[in-house]
Write a protein that holds these residues in place. Structure first.
Motif, PDB file in Angstrom:
ATOM      1  N   ASN A  80       0.809  -1.273  -0.139  1.00 48.63           N
ATOM      2  CA  ASN A  80       0.055  -0.029  -0.031  1.00 48.63           C
ATOM      3  C   ASN A  80       0.901   1.321  -0.098  1.00 48.63           C
ATOM      4  N   TRP A  81       1.823   1.445   0.770  1.00 44.41           N
ATOM      5  CA  TRP A  81       2.680   2.426   1.058  1.00 44.41           C
ATOM      6  C   TRP A  81       3.925   2.509  -0.028  1.00 44.41           C
ATOM      7  N   LYS A 188       8.607   0.900   9.057  1.00 40.41           N
ATOM      8  CA  LYS A 188       8.154   1.035  10.553  1.00 40.41           C
ATOM      9  C   LYS A 188       8.154  -0.149  11.287  1.00 40.41           C
ATOM     10  N   ASN A 219       1.373   9.603   7.544  1.00 35.45           N
ATOM     11  CA  ASN A 219       1.329   9.240   6.150  1.00 35.45           C
ATOM     12  C   ASN A 219       0.640   7.802   5.969  1.00 35.45           C
ATOM     13  N   ALA A 221      -1.267   6.021   3.791  1.00 40.29           N
ATOM     14  CA  ALA A 221      -0.770   5.766   2.482  1.00 40.29           C
ATOM     15  C   ALA A 221      -2.122   6.252   1.227  1.00 40.29           C
ATOM     16  N   LYS A 366      -0.190  -6.017   5.862  1.00 37.70           N
ATOM     17  CA  LYS A 366       0.518  -6.336   6.968  1.00 37.70           C
ATOM     18  C   LYS A 366       0.410  -5.330   8.256  1.00 37.70           C
ATOM     19  N   GLN A 368       2.206  -3.992  11.579  1.00 39.76           N
ATOM     20  CA  GLN A 368       3.335  -3.952  12.027  1.00 39.76           C
ATOM     21  C   GLN A 368       3.649  -3.898  13.599  1.00 39.76           C
TER      22      GLN A 368
HETATM   23  N1  NAD Z   1       0.486   1.536   4.359  1.00 38.37           N
HETATM   24  C1  NAD Z   1       0.536   2.764   5.150  1.00 38.37           C
HETATM   25  O1  NAD Z   1      -0.549   3.615   5.170  1.00 38.37           O
HETATM   26  C2  NAD Z   1       2.034   3.028   5.378  1.00 38.37           C
HETATM   27  C3  NAD Z   1       2.379   4.211   5.746  1.00 38.37           C
HETATM   28  C4  NAD Z   1       3.491   4.604   6.120  1.00 38.37           C
HETATM   29  C5  NAD Z   1       4.413   3.546   6.456  1.00 38.37           C
HETATM   30  N2  NAD Z   1       3.857   2.433   6.260  1.00 38.37           N
HETATM   31  C6  NAD Z   1       5.159   1.261   6.248  1.00 38.37           C
HETATM   32  O2  NAD Z   1       5.366   0.949   5.070  1.00 38.37           O
HETATM   33  C7  NAD Z   1       5.846  -0.618   5.145  1.00 38.37           C
HETATM   34  C8  NAD Z   1       5.454  -1.481   4.147  1.00 38.37           C
HETATM   35  O3  NAD Z   1       4.129  -1.400   4.355  1.00 38.37           O
HETATM   36  P1  NAD Z   1       3.131  -1.358   3.002  1.00 38.37           P
HETATM   37  O4  NAD Z   1       1.735  -0.631   3.527  1.00 38.37           O
HETATM   38  O5  NAD Z   1       3.473  -0.731   1.782  1.00 38.37           O
HETATM   39  O6  NAD Z   1       2.633  -2.904   2.857  1.00 38.37           O
HETATM   40  P2  NAD Z   1       1.129  -3.651   3.036  1.00 38.37           P
HETATM   41  O7  NAD Z   1       1.096  -4.162   4.295  1.00 38.37           O
HETATM   42  O8  NAD Z   1       0.366  -3.087   2.202  1.00 38.37           O
HETATM   43  O9  NAD Z   1       1.785  -5.089   1.930  1.00 38.37           O
HETATM   44  C9  NAD Z   1       2.246  -6.073   2.349  1.00 38.37           C
HETATM   45  C10 NAD Z   1       3.445  -6.230   1.427  1.00 38.37           C
HETATM   46  O10 NAD Z   1       4.066  -7.268   1.736  1.00 38.37           O
HETATM   47  C11 NAD Z   1       4.605  -8.196   0.436  1.00 38.37           C
HETATM   48  N3  NAD Z   1       4.774  -9.534   0.907  1.00 38.37           N
HETATM   49  C12 NAD Z   1       3.855 -10.555   1.314  1.00 38.37           C
HETATM   50  N4  NAD Z   1       4.930 -11.658   1.566  1.00 38.37           N
HETATM   51  C13 NAD Z   1       6.189 -11.268   1.445  1.00 38.37           C
HETATM   52  C14 NAD Z   1       7.355 -11.963   1.581  1.00 38.37           C
HETATM   53  N5  NAD Z   1       7.473 -13.134   2.035  1.00 38.37           N
HETATM   54  N6  NAD Z   1       8.350 -11.129   1.334  1.00 38.37           N
HETATM   55  C15 NAD Z   1       8.464  -9.953   0.963  1.00 38.37           C
HETATM   56  N7  NAD Z   1       7.185  -9.294   0.824  1.00 38.37           N
HETATM   57  C16 NAD Z   1       6.244  -9.699   1.024  1.00 38.37           C
HETATM   58  C17 NAD Z   1       3.200  -8.184  -0.166  1.00 38.37           C
HETATM   59  O11 NAD Z   1       3.633  -8.393  -1.547  1.00 38.37           O
HETATM   60  C18 NAD Z   1       2.861  -6.578  -0.153  1.00 38.37           C
HETATM   61  O12 NAD Z   1       3.698  -5.679  -0.996  1.00 38.37           O
HETATM   62  C19 NAD Z   1       5.673  -1.137   6.637  1.00 38.37           C
HETATM   63  O13 NAD Z   1       6.647  -1.132   7.487  1.00 38.37           O
HETATM   64  C20 NAD Z   1       4.557   0.049   6.945  1.00 38.37           C
HETATM   65  O14 NAD Z   1       4.369   0.245   8.406  1.00 38.37           O
HETATM   66  C21 NAD Z   1       2.846   1.971   5.655  1.00 38.37           C
END
Ligand code: NAD
Ligand code: G3P
Length: 429
Positions: A80-81, A188, A219, A221, A366, A368
C-alpha cells in the motif's frame, strides 16, 4: 491528467498559512504528463530548501571525464505505501533533471484470483490492483518481480516492505547492488537480535554496507495517494546533502518533507507509534471514549520518548514534535490499520487472533504493531525495564492473550517511574 493535480486550491487557507511561514513551495498545479518540461519546471524547494537541483548543473554525479550521470531510483516493495511511494517518486523523477525518468518497483510476485500475475497487471494498466486499487502510479513506474534485476542499476534504493521481510531481502541483496548506492527506509519496525534491538535502517546499512536514511511521518498511504496534504520527516545521520536529495525526491506540493539529523529518533517514532495504535484500538473496541483514548495516546507518547532515549542517548526531544512524532501518533491512532484491527480484536473479546483478523480485514496488507509489541517486550524483559513501560508491556500481553483488552486502562494507569529513565543510554546494534 497526470502528476500534481492537488485537491487543495493554491488559495486554500491551509496552503496560504503554510506559505506565509515559508514552508511550502509555490503552486505548480495541473502539470500534465506530456507537458512536463525539465528546462521549464522550477526546482522544488522543500522546507529546508536543499539547493541540489537549484545549482547550475542538473546532475549530481560526475565521472572522471566530467560527464554527468543521472541517478536511478528503485523502490523495494509494492504494498500500500510502497505503491504510493513509487507514485510520488515517479512524478518527481520526470520533473527533476538529475534522475532517470523510470522508477523500478520490486514486486513480491503473486497470482491474483483472476489467474494473472500482479506484476503483469501493474505494467499493463499502471495500477497496483491488489494494494492500491483505483490509483494510477505513473507510466514511468515499472514493476519487476526479479529483485536482483530491479536493484542492479539503481543508485538510490527506497526500502518499503513490512519489516519482518527485510532480513531475508537484505541477504538476497548482498553483492548485488552498486557500490555507491544511497538508501532510505520507509519501514516502520525493528528487529531484536542477541546483541539487542536493531533498527531496520541499521540492518540495511550493516548487511549491505551502505548509508541509509529514513522517511517517517503522518502518512496514511491511501490519503497521500489521493494527493491530500501531508507532511513527512527524513532522518539522516551525517550527510546533509544526501538528506536534501531525498527531501527533493519525495517533496511535492501536497507532500511536505523536512529533514532532521536524528535517524534513530525518527525511526523509533515511526516504529513505536504502532504499539500505541494497538492500545488506542483496544480503547475504541471497548467504547471507552475520547478522553480515555487521549490519555492512552499521551502515556504512549511518553513511553515512546523514554524508550527511544534509553536506547539512543542521541535522540532529540524536538524530533517528537516533527511529523514522524506526535503527528504520526495521532493519525495512526485515528485512522490506521493497527488501530482498526485492534478495535476488532477487543470487540471480539480477544477470542479471534490478530493473524486471523489481519488476513480477513486487510487482505494481504500487513500489521507492524503486533510484532513490534513483541520485539519491544523482549527488549524490556531483557533489560529489566518492564515496570517502567506499563503500556508497551500490557499491549503485548493483550496481543498474546495473557491479559484481556480491558487491561489496557487498568495497567497503563500504574504510575510509570519514568524519572528513572533520564540517565545515559547505551547505543546498541
Ligand atoms: N500503508 C501505509 O499507510 C503506511 C504508511 C507509512 C508507512 N508504512 C510502512 O511501510 C511498510 C510497508 O507497508 P505497506 O503498507 O507498503 O505494505 P502492505 O502491508 O500494504 O503490503 C504487504 C506487502 O508485503 C508483501 N509481501 C508479502 N509476503 C512477502 C514476503 N514473504 N516477502 C516480501 N514481501 C512480502 C506483499 O506483496 C505486499 O507488497 C511497513 O513498515 C509500514 O508500517 C505504511
Ligand atoms: O495503517 P498503519 O497502522 O500501518 O499506519 C500507517 C502509517 O504508518 C501512518 O503514518
Amino acid at each position: 491528467m497526470y502528476g500534481f493535480s492537488a485537491p487543495m486550491t493554491p488559495s486554500s487557507p491551509l496552503i496560504l498559512a503554510l506559505r506565509l511561514h515559508n514552508s511550502i513551495p509555490p503552486p505548480r498545479f495541473h502539470v500534465s504528463f506530456s507537458s512536463v518540461s525539465r528546462s521549464m519546471s522550477p526546482a522544488m524547494e522543500p522546507q529546508e530548501r536543499p539547493q541540489v537541483e537549484a545549482s547550475a548543473p542538473r546532475s549530481n554525479d560526475f565521472s572522471s571525464d566530467g560527464v554527468a550521470h543521472k541517478s536511478k531510483v528503485t523502490v523495494v516493495g509494492s504494498g500500500n505505501w510502497g505503491s504510493v511511494a513509487a507514485k510520488l517518486l515517479a512524478s518527481n523523477t520526470l520533473r527533476l533533471g538529475s534522475f532517470h525518468d523510470e522508477v523500478r518497483m520490486w514486486v513480491y510476485e503473486e497470482t491474483l484470483t483472476s489467474g494473472a500475475k500482479l506484476t503483469d497487471v501493474i505494467n499493463s494498466i499502471n495500477e497496483n490492483v491488489k494494494y492500491l486499487p483505483g490509483v494510477k502510479l505513473g507510466k514511468n513506474v515499472v514493476a519487476d518481480p526479479d529483485l536482483e534485476n530491479a536493484v542492479k542499476d539503481a543508485n538510490m534504493l527506497v526500502f518499503v516492505t513490512p519489516h519482518q521481510f527485510m532480513e531475508g531481502i537484505c541477504r538476497k541483496l548482498v553483492g548485488k547492488i552498486k557500490s555507491n548506492v544511497e538508501a532510505i527506509s520507509l519501514i516502520k519496525g525493528m528487529e531484536v537480535k542477541m546483541e539487542g534491538p536493531c533498527m531496520i535502517s541499521s540492518l540495511i546499512s550493516q548487511q549491505l554496507g551502505i548509508n541509509c536514511c529514513v522517511l517517517m511521518g503522518a502518512n496514511i498511504a491511501n490519503e497521500i495517494a489521493m494527493e491530500k496534504f501531508s507532511e513527512a520527516t527524513v532522518g539522516y545521520r551525517e550527510n546533509r546533502q544526501i538528506a536534501n536529495k531525498w527531501v527533493q525526491l519525495f517533496s511535492t506540493p501536497y507532500f511536505l518533507v523536512t529533514a532532521v539529523q536524528d535517524v534513530e529518533g525518527v525511526e523509533l517514532c515511526g516504529t513505536l507509534k504502532n504499539v500505541v495504535a494497538l492500545a488506542a484500538g483496544f480503547v475504541d473496541g471497548l467504547e471507552m471514549g475520547n478522553n480515555t483514548k487521549a490519555a492512552i495516546m499521551r502515556i504512549g507518547l511518553r513511553e515512546m520518548k523514554a524508550f527511544s532515549k534509553l536506547l539512543f542517548s542521541s535522540v532529540k526531544d524536538t524530533t517528537f514534535f516533527e511529523s514522524c512524532g506526535v503527528a504520526d501518533l495521532i493519525t495512526t491512532c485515528l485512522g490506521g490499520r493497527n488501530r482498526k484491527v485492534a478495535e476488532a480484536f477487543a470487540k471480539n473479546g480477544g477470542k479471534r487472533s490478530f493473524d486471523e483478523l489481519e488476513a480477513e480485514m486487510l487482505q494481504g496488507q500487513k500489521l507492524q504493531g503486533v510484532s513490534t509489541a513483541r520485539e519491544v517486550y523482549e527488549v524490556l524483559s531483557h533489560r529489566g525495564w518492564l515496570e517502567l513501560f506499563p503500556l508497551f508491556a500490557t499491549v503485548h500481553e493483550i496481543c498474546i492473550g495473557h491479559l484481556p483488552p480491558s487491561a489496557i486502562v487498568e495497567h497503563s494507569e500504574r504510575r510509570a517511574r519514568l524519572s528513572l529513565l533520564d540517565g545515559s543510554a547505551t547505543q546498541y546494534c
